[in-house]
Write an enzyme that holds these catalytic residues in place. Structure first.
Site, PDB file in Angstrom:
ATOM      1  N   HIS A  17       0.845  -1.201   0.000  1.00 49.11           N
ATOM      2  CA  HIS A  17       0.000   0.000   0.000  1.00 49.11           C
ATOM      3  C   HIS A  17       0.880   1.251   0.000  1.00 49.11           C
ATOM      4  O   HIS A  17       0.615   2.216  -0.737  1.00 49.11           O
ATOM      5  CB  HIS A  17      -0.869   0.061   1.267  1.00 49.11           C
ATOM      6  CG  HIS A  17      -1.922  -0.989   1.370  1.00 49.11           C
ATOM      7  ND1 HIS A  17      -2.027  -1.819   2.453  1.00 49.11           N
ATOM      8  CD2 HIS A  17      -2.943  -1.320   0.532  1.00 49.11           C
ATOM      9  CE1 HIS A  17      -3.071  -2.627   2.292  1.00 49.11           C
ATOM     10  NE2 HIS A  17      -3.640  -2.354   1.128  1.00 49.11           N
ATOM     11  N   LYS A  41     -17.201  -6.842   6.451  1.00 50.49           N
ATOM     12  CA  LYS A  41     -15.956  -7.544   6.743  1.00 50.49           C
ATOM     13  C   LYS A  41     -15.783  -7.576   8.253  1.00 50.49           C
ATOM     14  O   LYS A  41     -16.346  -6.762   8.973  1.00 50.49           O
ATOM     15  CB  LYS A  41     -14.772  -6.813   6.108  1.00 50.49           C
ATOM     16  CG  LYS A  41     -14.767  -6.924   4.599  1.00 50.49           C
ATOM     17  CD  LYS A  41     -13.466  -6.419   4.025  1.00 50.49           C
ATOM     18  CE  LYS A  41     -13.479  -6.491   2.510  1.00 50.49           C
ATOM     19  NZ  LYS A  41     -12.262  -5.977   1.902  1.00 50.49           N
ATOM     20  N   ARG A  90      -2.371  -5.566  -8.641  1.00 52.90           N
ATOM     21  CA  ARG A  90      -1.327  -6.579  -8.476  1.00 52.90           C
ATOM     22  C   ARG A  90      -1.506  -7.650  -9.539  1.00 52.90           C
ATOM     23  O   ARG A  90      -1.422  -7.393 -10.712  1.00 52.90           O
ATOM     24  CB  ARG A  90      -1.399  -7.177  -7.071  1.00 52.90           C
ATOM     25  CG  ARG A  90      -1.121  -6.159  -5.962  1.00 52.90           C
ATOM     26  CD  ARG A  90      -1.531  -6.689  -4.630  1.00 52.90           C
ATOM     27  NE  ARG A  90      -2.943  -7.045  -4.658  1.00 52.90           N
ATOM     28  CZ  ARG A  90      -3.619  -7.615  -3.683  1.00 52.90           C
ATOM     29  NH1 ARG A  90      -3.013  -7.936  -2.590  1.00 52.90           N
ATOM     30  NH2 ARG A  90      -4.900  -7.863  -3.801  1.00 52.90           N
ATOM     31  N   SER A 128      -3.014  -7.650   2.595  1.00 52.62           N
ATOM     32  CA  SER A 128      -3.264  -7.552   4.036  1.00 52.62           C
ATOM     33  C   SER A 128      -3.704  -8.904   4.587  1.00 52.62           C
ATOM     34  O   SER A 128      -3.351  -9.278   5.707  1.00 52.62           O
ATOM     35  CB  SER A 128      -4.372  -6.531   4.312  1.00 52.62           C
ATOM     36  OG  SER A 128      -3.946  -5.263   3.932  1.00 52.62           O
TER      37      SER A 128
END
Ligand code: PNS
Length: 156
Positions: A17, A41, A90, A128
């Site tokens: 990040h 979440k 990514r 993460s």
């Protein structure tokens, strides 16, 4: 002044990040790191903790500020008088989700633009969720996160 938002859940913020935030901060006058509450979440760190870790990690970047938000990203963008979002891309699997999200946000707010920045090679596979797993299972993650995050993970 040109201003961009770098949004995310940041649970926790990683060096991947930070790579995107740092590169955005070189291209734009002001960067707002927007830490989402992300309803639905079940985060490892609370919204306040995630924002604090992001703030500590970005201290060396003078044109970066960290804010939290709940609700739609487009509403946060309007409230902050911004219409450009920078997101890191990514591996290929990110693309479908991000493509959908960018289209939906544009439908909700036609001036909204999503700019994608390729992750640096060393962070292509970093997320993460991997960091959380490494921390919970006794793996090594110190090289992959800012120092304050490594400390916070150790104190869990
Ligand atoms: O780090 P993440 O989890 O990939 O970040 C995703 C995030 C927080 C940027 C995204 O889920 C988001 O923008 N959430 C806010 C709610 C929203 O605007 N959703 C899009 C329309 S349904």
């Amino acid at each position: 002044m040109n201003k961009v938002i770098v949004p995310g859940t940041f649970d926790p913020i990683t060096n991947g990040h930070l790579d995107i935030i740092e590169r955005a901060a070189k291209l734009y006058d002001q960067v707002i790191v927007a830490v989402a509450k992300s309803a639905g979440k079940n985060p490892l760190f609370s919204l306040e903790e995630r924002a604090e870790l992001a703030k500590d990690s970005c201290l060396y970047l003078k044109n970066v500020e960290v804010k939290t938000f709940e609700g739609l990203l487009v509403d946060f963008a309007k409230e902050n008088d911004a219409h450009i979002v920078v997101k890191g891309l990514r591996i290929v699997s990110d693309f479908e989700y991000e493509f959908q999200m960018a289209g939906l946000n544009r439908k909700l707010y036609p001036e909204f633009e999503t700019l994608f920045m390729m992750s640096s090679h060393e962070y292509m596979h970093l997320s993460s969720s991997q960091i959380r797993e490494l921390a919970q299972m006794g793996g090594e993650y110190e090289e992959l996160v800012p120092e304050c995050v490594a400390k916070a993970l150790k104190n869990l």
